[in-house]
Scaffold this motif. Structure first.
Motif, PDB file in Angstrom:
ATOM      1  N   ALA A 274       0.828  -1.214   0.000  1.00 13.26           N
ATOM      2  CA  ALA A 274       0.000   0.000   0.000  1.00 13.26           C
ATOM      3  C   ALA A 274       0.857   1.257   0.000  1.00 13.26           C
ATOM      4  CB  ALA A 274      -0.935   0.006   1.208  1.00 13.26           C
ATOM      5  N   LEU A 275       2.073   1.178   0.505  1.00 13.23           N
ATOM      6  CA  LEU A 275       2.956   2.348   0.545  1.00 13.23           C
ATOM      7  C   LEU A 275       3.229   2.881  -0.858  1.00 13.23           C
ATOM      8  CD1 LEU A 275       5.462   1.038   3.228  1.00 13.23           C
ATOM      9  CD2 LEU A 275       3.819   2.904   3.549  1.00 13.23           C
ATOM     10  N   ASP A 276       3.308   1.981  -1.836  1.00 10.68           N
ATOM     11  CA  ASP A 276       3.579   2.399  -3.216  1.00 10.68           C
ATOM     12  C   ASP A 276       2.327   2.907  -3.923  1.00 10.68           C
ATOM     13  OD1 ASP A 276       6.280   1.679  -3.020  1.00 10.68           O
ATOM     14  OD2 ASP A 276       5.817  -0.418  -3.508  1.00 10.68           O
ATOM     15  N   ARG A 277       1.183   2.783  -3.269  1.00  6.25           N
ATOM     16  CA  ARG A 277      -0.072   3.233  -3.885  1.00  6.25           C
ATOM     17  C   ARG A 277      -0.517   4.594  -3.348  1.00  6.25           C
ATOM     18  NH1 ARG A 277      -1.529  -2.368  -2.723  1.00  6.25           N
ATOM     19  NH2 ARG A 277      -3.130  -1.713  -1.238  1.00  6.25           N
ATOM     20  N   ILE A 278       0.332   5.242  -2.574  1.00  4.23           N
ATOM     21  CA  ILE A 278       0.030   6.562  -2.012  1.00  4.23           C
ATOM     22  C   ILE A 278       0.838   7.612  -2.768  1.00  4.23           C
ATOM     23  CG2 ILE A 278      -0.024   7.986   0.070  1.00  4.23           C
ATOM     24  CD1 ILE A 278       0.228   5.374   1.695  1.00  4.23           C
ATOM     25  N   ARG A 279       0.197   8.663  -3.209  1.00  6.88           N
ATOM     26  CA  ARG A 279       0.918   9.751  -3.880  1.00  6.88           C
ATOM     27  C   ARG A 279       0.260  11.087  -3.533  1.00  6.88           C
ATOM     28  NH1 ARG A 279      -1.831  11.952  -8.101  1.00  6.88           N
ATOM     29  NH2 ARG A 279      -3.437  10.706  -9.159  1.00  6.88           N
ATOM     30  N   VAL A 280       0.977  12.148  -3.813  1.00 10.68           N
ATOM     31  CA  VAL A 280       0.462  13.503  -3.609  1.00 10.68           C
ATOM     32  C   VAL A 280      -0.178  13.979  -4.915  1.00 10.68           C
ATOM     33  CG1 VAL A 280       1.073  15.898  -3.054  1.00 10.68           C
ATOM     34  CG2 VAL A 280       2.190  14.004  -1.858  1.00 10.68           C
ATOM     35  N   THR A 281      -1.229  14.756  -4.808  1.00 11.23           N
ATOM     36  CA  THR A 281      -1.935  15.265  -5.979  1.00 11.23           C
ATOM     37  C   THR A 281      -1.000  15.951  -6.969  1.00 11.23           C
ATOM     38  OG1 THR A 281      -3.660  16.794  -6.744  1.00 11.23           O
ATOM     39  CG2 THR A 281      -2.476  17.411  -4.742  1.00 11.23           C
ATOM     40  N   THR A 282      -1.308  15.784  -8.235  1.00 13.73           N
ATOM     41  CA  THR A 282      -0.622  16.553  -9.282  1.00 13.73           C
ATOM     42  C   THR A 282      -1.524  17.661  -9.818  1.00 13.73           C
ATOM     43  OG1 THR A 282      -1.359  14.961 -10.962  1.00 13.73           O
ATOM     44  CG2 THR A 282       0.811  14.610  -9.984  1.00 13.73           C
ATOM     45  N   LEU A 283      -2.797  17.671  -9.398  1.00 13.59           N
ATOM     46  CA  LEU A 283      -3.746  18.697  -9.854  1.00 13.59           C
ATOM     47  C   LEU A 283      -3.715  19.923  -8.945  1.00 13.59           C
ATOM     48  CD1 LEU A 283      -6.850  16.480 -10.728  1.00 13.59           C
ATOM     49  CD2 LEU A 283      -4.946  17.158 -12.192  1.00 13.59           C
ATOM     50  N   ARG A 284      -3.073  19.781  -7.781  1.00 12.76           N
ATOM     51  CA  ARG A 284      -2.934  20.872  -6.831  1.00 12.76           C
ATOM     52  C   ARG A 284      -4.296  21.504  -6.529  1.00 12.76           C
ATOM     53  NH1 ARG A 284       2.022  22.158  -5.516  1.00 12.76           N
ATOM     54  NH2 ARG A 284       1.437  24.287  -4.933  1.00 12.76           N
ATOM     55  N   GLY A 285      -4.397  22.823  -6.602  1.00 13.96           N
ATOM     56  CA  GLY A 285      -5.622  23.499  -6.200  1.00 13.96           C
ATOM     57  C   GLY A 285      -6.764  23.397  -7.185  1.00 13.96           C
ATOM     58  N   ASP A 286      -6.542  22.742  -8.332  1.00 15.30           N
ATOM     59  CA  ASP A 286      -7.589  22.658  -9.347  1.00 15.30           C
ATOM     60  C   ASP A 286      -8.453  21.410  -9.230  1.00 15.30           C
ATOM     61  OD1 ASP A 286      -7.019  25.072 -10.530  1.00 15.30           O
ATOM     62  OD2 ASP A 286      -5.667  24.220 -12.029  1.00 15.30           O
ATOM     63  N   ALA A 287      -8.119  20.493  -8.341  1.00 10.71           N
ATOM     64  CA  ALA A 287      -8.852  19.226  -8.272  1.00 10.71           C
ATOM     65  C   ALA A 287     -10.344  19.444  -8.029  1.00 10.71           C
ATOM     66  CB  ALA A 287      -8.264  18.336  -7.180  1.00 10.71           C
ATOM     67  N   GLY A 288     -10.678  20.341  -7.090  1.00  6.64           N
ATOM     68  CA  GLY A 288     -12.087  20.591  -6.786  1.00  6.64           C
ATOM     69  C   GLY A 288     -12.828  21.209  -7.951  1.00  6.64           C
ATOM     70  N   LEU A 289     -12.180  22.139  -8.649  1.00  4.88           N
ATOM     71  CA  LEU A 289     -12.813  22.753  -9.819  1.00  4.88           C
ATOM     72  C   LEU A 289     -12.999  21.737 -10.935  1.00  4.88           C
ATOM     73  CD1 LEU A 289     -10.920  26.179  -9.977  1.00  4.88           C
ATOM     74  CD2 LEU A 289     -13.347  25.853  -9.477  1.00  4.88           C
ATOM     75  N   ILE A 290     -11.974  20.943 -11.198  1.00  6.57           N
ATOM     76  CA  ILE A 290     -12.066  19.944 -12.266  1.00  6.57           C
ATOM     77  C   ILE A 290     -13.184  18.952 -11.975  1.00  6.57           C
ATOM     78  CG2 ILE A 290     -10.852  18.025 -13.375  1.00  6.57           C
ATOM     79  CD1 ILE A 290      -8.256  19.667 -12.968  1.00  6.57           C
ATOM     80  N   GLY A 291     -13.231  18.465 -10.740  1.00  4.06           N
ATOM     81  CA  GLY A 291     -14.275  17.523 -10.377  1.00  4.06           C
ATOM     82  C   GLY A 291     -15.665  18.117 -10.476  1.00  4.06           C
ATOM     83  N   ALA A 292     -15.823  19.346  -9.990  1.00  2.52           N
ATOM     84  CA  ALA A 292     -17.136  20.004 -10.045  1.00  2.52           C
ATOM     85  C   ALA A 292     -17.576  20.204 -11.490  1.00  2.52           C
ATOM     86  CB  ALA A 292     -17.077  21.344  -9.312  1.00  2.52           C
ATOM     87  N   GLY A 293     -16.635  20.597 -12.349  1.00  2.00           N
ATOM     88  CA  GLY A 293     -16.987  20.788 -13.751  1.00  2.00           C
ATOM     89  C   GLY A 293     -17.351  19.487 -14.439  1.00  2.00           C
ATOM     90  N   LEU A 294     -16.560  18.451 -14.232  1.00  2.00           N
ATOM     91  CA  LEU A 294     -16.810  17.172 -14.904  1.00  2.00           C
ATOM     92  C   LEU A 294     -18.093  16.507 -14.433  1.00  2.00           C
ATOM     93  CD1 LEU A 294     -13.202  15.657 -15.054  1.00  2.00           C
ATOM     94  CD2 LEU A 294     -14.516  16.700 -16.917  1.00  2.00           C
ATOM     95  N   ARG A 295     -18.523  16.793 -13.215  1.00  2.00           N
ATOM     96  CA  ARG A 295     -19.778  16.208 -12.718  1.00  2.00           C
ATOM     97  C   ARG A 295     -20.987  16.702 -13.502  1.00  2.00           C
ATOM     98  NH1 ARG A 295     -19.860  14.672  -7.273  1.00  2.00           N
ATOM     99  NH2 ARG A 295     -22.112  14.413  -7.532  1.00  2.00           N
ATOM    100  N   VAL A 296     -20.851  17.823 -14.185  1.00  2.00           N
ATOM    101  CA  VAL A 296     -21.972  18.383 -14.954  1.00  2.00           C
ATOM    102  C   VAL A 296     -22.260  17.534 -16.192  1.00  2.00           C
ATOM    103  CG1 VAL A 296     -22.740  20.377 -16.315  1.00  2.00           C
ATOM    104  CG2 VAL A 296     -21.591  20.719 -14.119  1.00  2.00           C
ATOM    105  N   PHE A 297     -21.203  16.948 -16.773  1.00  2.00           N
ATOM    106  CA  PHE A 297     -21.360  16.254 -18.063  1.00  2.00           C
ATOM    107  C   PHE A 297     -21.881  14.829 -17.878  1.00  2.00           C
ATOM    108  CE2 PHE A 297     -17.787  19.298 -18.765  1.00  2.00           C
ATOM    109  CZ  PHE A 297     -18.490  20.158 -19.591  1.00  2.00           C
TER     110      PHE A 297
END
Length: 297
Positions: A274-297
Motif C-alpha cells: 500500500a505504501l507504493d499506492r500513495i501519492r500527492v496530488t498533481t492537480l494541486r488546487g484545481d482538483a475541486g474545480l475539475i471535479g465540479a466541472g466534470l460532474r456536470v457532463f
C-alpha cells in the motif's frame, strides 16, 4: 460552449470559479474572498465570482452546460442544500435553488472533498475496477471514497477522517483534525513560541526542515497522527490508490516521505504494498474545480 461547465469551489477562505471542458481543462479562472460572517453576503460573493468567470470568457450563462458546485461539510444533494459547515454561514442554505433563480442552468451540488476526489479519479483514468481514496489535509481533514465508480457515502457523513480520535504519547490527545490540519499546526506552534503575528503552516514546516526543535516536535506529531489515519483507511478499505491533497500536502509534497516512514511500522508485511499506492496530488488546487466541472457532463 455547451462543451464547458462552470465550476465553483467554495470554502471558508475563498471562492474559486472557472470554466471546465470535457477533458478537465480549466480556463478563465476567478477567485474572490469568502465572507463567512453573513449568509447573504457570502452568497453574493458566489454570484459575483460566477459573473466574473462569464465576463472573462465573454459568454452568456446559457452558453454553458451547467454548474458544478463544491461546498464544505454536509450537503443534501437531492434537495440542493448546504446542510452544515463549520466555516461558512450556510445552515440549511438552498444553494441550488438560489443559483437557479439567477442563472437558469442545471446545478450539481456536492461536498468539496467529493468534488476533488472525482477530479483526481477522473484525470487518473476513471477506473471502475478499483477503490480510490482522496484524502485532503488543509483547513480541515477529510477523505472521499470512490468504489467501483460510485461514491461511498454511508448515511451521509462518510469520510470524516478528521474526527478520528487520537491518543499519542506525551499527553497528545484529540481529533486528527485538531492535531494535524494546517490551522492545528499553526496553533500548536504558536502555543509553544508565543510570537506575534502568528506562524503560517509554511513557516512551521520550513522551520521543521531547518531543525527547529519546537517545529520538529509539532510537525512530527502531526505526521505521526496522519499516519495513524492512513493506517485506518488502509486497514478498512485496502485502496488501490490513495491521493493526498489539500494545502498542507500539495504545498509540501516532501512530507510524503516522512508520512510513509511513520506509516510503515504500523502495517503488517502483507500491507506494505500500500505504501507504493500513495501519492500527492498533481492537480494541486484545481482538483475541486475539475471535479465540479466534470460532474456536470
Amino acid at each position: 460552449m455547451t462543451n464547458y461547465a462552470l465550476a465553483l469551489d467554495i470554502g471558508g477562505t475563498k471562492i474559486a470559479g472557472a470554466l471546465v471542458d470535457r477533458s478537465g481543462n480549466c480556463s478563465f479562472r476567478s477567485e474572490l474572498k469568502s465572507i463567512p460572517q453573513e449568509r447573504e453576503a457570502m452568497f453574493g460573493q458566489v454570484v459575483s465570482c460566477i459573473r466574473q468567470v462569464l465576463a472573462q470568457a465573454d459568454i452568456q450563462v446559457q452558453d454553458i452546460a451547467g454548474m458544478g458546485v463544491g461546498v464544505p461539510g454536509k450537503v443534501d444533494r437531492e434537495k440542493g442544500i448546504a446542510v452544515y459547515q463549520n466555516n461558512l454561514p450556510w445552515d440549511h442554505f438552498p444553494v441550488v435553488r438560489r443559483l437557479r433563480e439567477i442563472f437558469s442552468v442545471p446545478v450539481i451540488l456536492d461536498n468539496d472533498v467529493c468534488m476533488a476526489a472525482y477530479g483526481e479519479w477522473s484525470m487518473a483514468g476513471k477506473s471502475a475496477n478499483e477503490t480510490f481514496v482522496y484524502l485532503t489535509v488543509s483547513t480541515g481533514i477529510a477523505c472521499s471514497i470512490i468504489h467501483q465508480g460510485s461514491f461511498v457515502r454511508g448515511a451521509g457523513f462518510a469520510g470524516e477522517l478528521g474526527l478520528l480520535k487520537i491518543q499519542e504519547g506525551a499527553g497528545l490527545e484529540g481529533s486528527l483534525e485538531a492535531i494535524a490540519s494546517g490551522p492545528a499546526i499553526e496553533r500548536r506552534m504558536q502555543a509553544e513560541q508565543d510570537r506575534q503575528p502568528g506562524y503560517t503552516t509554511r513557516e512551521v514546516i520550513r522551520a521543521y526542515r531547518q531543525g527547529h526543535p519546537v517545529a520538529t516536535q509539532v510537525v512530527r506529531e502531526a505526521v505521526s497522527c496522519l499516519a495513524r489515519g492512513l493506517h485506518t483507511v488502509i486497514s478498512l478499505l485496502d485502496p488501490h490508490r490513495i491521493v493526498l491533497g489539500g494545502g498542507v500536502m500539495q504545498n509540501h509534497p516532501e512530507l510524503l516521505t516522512d508520512l510513509k516512514r511513520e506509516l510503515q511500522p504500523l502495517l503488517i508485511p502483507e500491507q506494505h504494498a500500500a505504501l507504493d499506492r500513495i501519492r500527492v496530488t498533481t492537480l494541486r488546487g484545481d482538483a475541486g474545480l475539475i471535479g465540479a466541472g466534470l460532474r456536470v457532463f
